[in-house]
Design an enzyme around this catalytic site. Structure first.
Site, PDB file in Angstrom:
ATOM      1  N   THR A  57      -3.056  10.837  -9.339  1.00 48.57           N
ATOM      2  CA  THR A  57      -2.515  12.194  -9.215  1.00 48.57           C
ATOM      3  C   THR A  57      -0.993  12.094  -9.361  1.00 48.57           C
ATOM      4  O   THR A  57      -0.459  11.002  -9.528  1.00 48.57           O
ATOM      5  CB  THR A  57      -2.842  12.797  -7.837  1.00 48.57           C
ATOM      6  OG1 THR A  57      -2.027  12.135  -6.853  1.00 48.57           O
ATOM      7  CG2 THR A  57      -4.302  12.622  -7.470  1.00 48.57           C
ATOM      8  N   CYS A  58      -0.318  13.235  -9.218  1.00 48.97           N
ATOM      9  CA  CYS A  58       1.146  13.184  -9.333  1.00 48.97           C
ATOM     10  C   CYS A  58       1.761  12.408  -8.167  1.00 48.97           C
ATOM     11  O   CYS A  58       2.897  11.961  -8.242  1.00 48.97           O
ATOM     12  CB  CYS A  58       1.734  14.587  -9.421  1.00 48.97           C
ATOM     13  SG  CYS A  58       1.246  15.667  -8.079  1.00 48.97           S
ATOM     14  N   ARG A  60       0.021   9.701  -6.403  1.00 44.66           N
ATOM     15  CA  ARG A  60      -0.496   8.354  -6.147  1.00 44.66           C
ATOM     16  C   ARG A  60      -1.411   7.886  -7.286  1.00 44.66           C
ATOM     17  O   ARG A  60      -1.967   8.703  -8.027  1.00 44.66           O
ATOM     18  CB  ARG A  60      -1.297   8.329  -4.834  1.00 44.66           C
ATOM     19  CG  ARG A  60      -2.613   9.104  -4.884  1.00 44.66           C
ATOM     20  CD  ARG A  60      -3.330   9.118  -3.535  1.00 44.66           C
ATOM     21  NE  ARG A  60      -2.570   9.855  -2.534  1.00 44.66           N
ATOM     22  CZ  ARG A  60      -2.023   9.285  -1.452  1.00 44.66           C
ATOM     23  NH1 ARG A  60      -2.184   7.998  -1.236  1.00 44.66           N
ATOM     24  NH2 ARG A  60      -1.335  10.010  -0.607  1.00 44.66           N
ATOM     25  N   ASP A 118      -2.527  19.079   2.122  1.00 43.23           N
ATOM     26  CA  ASP A 118      -2.788  19.473   0.733  1.00 43.23           C
ATOM     27  C   ASP A 118      -4.105  18.835   0.305  1.00 43.23           C
ATOM     28  O   ASP A 118      -4.217  17.619   0.195  1.00 43.23           O
ATOM     29  CB  ASP A 118      -1.641  18.975  -0.151  1.00 43.23           C
ATOM     30  CG  ASP A 118      -1.691  19.585  -1.546  1.00 43.23           C
ATOM     31  OD1 ASP A 118      -2.753  20.123  -1.900  1.00 43.23           O
ATOM     32  OD2 ASP A 118      -0.682  19.519  -2.260  1.00 43.23           O
ATOM     33  N   GLN A 124     -10.001  15.144  -6.807  1.00 44.52           N
ATOM     34  CA  GLN A 124      -9.737  13.922  -7.587  1.00 44.52           C
ATOM     35  C   GLN A 124     -10.711  12.808  -7.190  1.00 44.52           C
ATOM     36  O   GLN A 124     -11.160  12.040  -8.040  1.00 44.52           O
ATOM     37  CB  GLN A 124      -8.302  13.433  -7.332  1.00 44.52           C
ATOM     38  CG  GLN A 124      -7.233  14.440  -7.682  1.00 44.52           C
ATOM     39  CD  GLN A 124      -6.975  14.528  -9.174  1.00 44.52           C
ATOM     40  OE1 GLN A 124      -7.440  13.700  -9.943  1.00 44.52           O
ATOM     41  NE2 GLN A 124      -6.249  15.546  -9.588  1.00 44.52           N
TER      42      GLN A 124
END
Length: 418
Positions: A57-58, A60, A118, A124
């Site tokens: 993801t943005c 990790r 979040d 994901q």
């Protein structure tokens, strides 16, 4: 199929890096798109890695999998990305066995997110598991673990207010615009890229800014039109990007590309411009900072916005942790049972063989021998013996591996792979 469990010979690892130690540039080097994830899974299968899950993801990039040594997983990641092993090791973390399980629970329930609570990450994990299954790199352990994390996430959403209030990267970006731009309703806003963060930002902008001058551009025009239709916004072609950037006051970039999509050359140097880059890797070139008229803000800076919503969320962390512990305990119970089930089943088979031989012998030896009663008594004794062994193996004070080995030796058990 082999049994999957945490054992002395085969460990479960979580290896990765996150926003905590790696900045956007470093995270960008190790980010994975879907083809890269599929490629890693394929290579892992070739080298005999025992079950693997990848998420990127943005915030990790992480691999969860079975290996003899974590370096096997680290090498898979570094071979597939632009980062080196040395760069990875500077910012990386490696968790093993129970620590790796705990880490996935923490990540999947939003406790490790850049913005607390979040829950984007859970989708994901679901997608990551789907890819693993498709590539035949999922196993019963990973399936049960992912389902347990999803279950914990749902319970935290339903039973606490950890994710209450509009706090996300998309909201943080809009909050930044509202706090730093005067007369927002009359400014021109251009949103480039319509991925998940782009869509959420767009929705938040419409909701909070009362602005009707919002233009969308995406490489695929249809996607932009889908979103624009919901909010009555303008859509322009990808070819109009430079023209539109020169007209706008605020540019939000959320393209999710692997290389920068907005450079200094695209920007008119005379007009004040606020640029928000919500992408990892960065989608706005660093050379943009050379322009005096431009303010460039990246996702990492936005994520540091702490407000009352976040402070309120922190109150619910202990409650969320209690839920995680409960679900994790059930998972570990299943894991332990799965670990010794083959031995208990083999023991039961062995005792049943002894019973059958003994009843057969006594039937021939004793006249009028009551076989039915003997069966009932023998079955009850076998049940009690196996239960005693199972309870012994469940005990916290016991070294399960040593006990399993001893039981197999004493009863000369043969384990049949199912």
């Amino acid at each position: 199929m082999r049994d999957y469990h945490i054992s002395k010979h085969n460990s479960f690892y979580a290896v990765g890096l996150s926003y905590k130690k790696a900045d956007a540039e470093v995270r960008g080097k190790f980010s994975l798109d879907v083809p890269a994830i599929d490629h890693i899974l394929g290579k892992a299968k070739e080298i005999g890695i025992d079950g693997l899950l990848a998420i990127s993801t943005c915030n990790r990039t992480e691999l969860y999998g079975f290996a003899q040594h974590p370096y096997q997983l680290i090498k898979l990641l570094c071979d597939e990305t632009n980062g080196t092993v040395e760069e990875f090791q500077e910012v990386a973390y490696v968790y093993k066995n129970h620590d790796a399980i705990s880490h996935m629970f923490k990540v999947g329930t939003g406790l490790d997110s850049q913005i607390l609570g979040d829950f984007e990450i859970i989708s994901q994990i679901k997608q990551g598991f789907y890819r693993s299954k498709k590539q035949e790199m999922a196993n019963p352990f990973l399936e049960r673990l992912c389902n347990s994390v999803i279950q914990a996430s749902k319970r935290i959403k339903n039973e606490t207010e950890l994710s209450s209030g509009a706090t996300s990267v998309a909201f943080a970006s809009v909050k930044y615009i509202l706090d730093n731009v005067d007369d927002i309703s009359n400014k021109n806003i251009l949103l480039f890229g319509t991925g998940k963060i782009g869509r959420n930002t767009c929705e938040n902008l419409v909701k909070h800014s009362n602005n009707s001058h919002i233009t969308l551009i995406n490489r695929t025009r249809e996607k932009a039109e889908d979103i624009a239709g919901k909010f009555q916004l303008t859509v322009k072609d990808y070819g109009d990007l430079q023209t539109e950037i020169r007209k706008t006051d605020i540019l939000v970039v959320a393209t999710g590309a692997q290389l920068p999509t907005v450079s200094k050359a695209l920007i008119y140097p005379k007009k004040p411009l606020l640029v928000l880059d919500l992408s990892v890797p960065k989608n706005v070139s660093d050379d943009v900072k050379e322009l005096d008229n431009v303010t460039l803000v990246h996702l990492d800076e936005l994520s540091q916005i702490t407000d009352e919503t976040l402070a309120k969320r922190k109150e619910y962390v202990p409650k969320a942790e209690v839920i995680i512990e409960k679900v994790k305990k059930d998972f570990l119970k299943w894991l332990e049972t799965r670990k010794f089930a083959p031995v208990i089943n083999a023991l039961k088979d062995k005792l049943n063989t002894m019973k059958a031989e003994e009843i057969d012998f006594q039937t021939k030896k004793i006249e009028g021998f009551d076989q039915i009663q003997a069966e009932i008594i023998s079955d009850r004794i076998i049940q009690k013996i196996t239960k005693q062994f199972a309870n012994h193996l469940k005990s916290n004070e016991v070294d399960t591996d040593d006990s399993l080995e001893l039981i197999q030796k004493v009863f000369q058990l043969e384990l049949h792979s199912k």
